[in-house]
Design an enzyme around this catalytic site. Sequence first.
Site, PDB file in Angstrom:
ATOM      1  CD  GLU A  57      -1.172  -2.134   2.418  1.00  0.00           C
ATOM      2  OE1 GLU A  57      -0.217  -2.636   2.044  1.00  0.00           O
ATOM      3  OE2 GLU A  57      -1.832  -2.708   3.439  1.00  0.00           O
ATOM      4  CB  CYS A  88      -0.929   0.203   5.181  1.00  0.00           C
ATOM      5  SG  CYS A  88       0.830  -0.192   4.749  1.00  0.00           S
TER       6      CYS A  88
END
Length: 151
Positions: A57, A88
């Site tokens: 991510e 993330c």
Amino acid sequence: MSAELDHQFMQEALEQAKLAGLAGEVPVGAVLVRDEQIIARSFNAPIANHDPSAHAEMLALRAAATQEQNYRLPGSTMYVTLEPCAMCAGAMLHARIERVVFGAPDPKTGAAGSVIDLFSIKQINHQTLSEGGIMREECGQLLRDFFKERR
């Protein structure tokens, strides 16, 4: 987005996860989508990059932000094969991601409902929608197979 598009983009994230596994990384993949177009794709690379923040991510966010010349990415959806961790999830909130869609839950570090849910905290100044379980079995099986080979 439609369930069909969610499935299509998660399949793209799954292909990225397979690349991570082939590289010896934990097989997690991500694609970032805006206006039904992929604007970034990536896979886990903390080992190769010697960087604990090189999650799929994070790398997708960095690539898209560089491309867009803006650290904010409103109107975008992150597809990721594993529930995001707190790092993330926090980065997605800062980037103003509209929606995160994940495959397999992460009962050890998941920050979209499994352990904590950063996306549901109303005091945070941006709200990101989250939805889990898209292609859950395929995403989870890839991880199970990877760790089974390592044991």
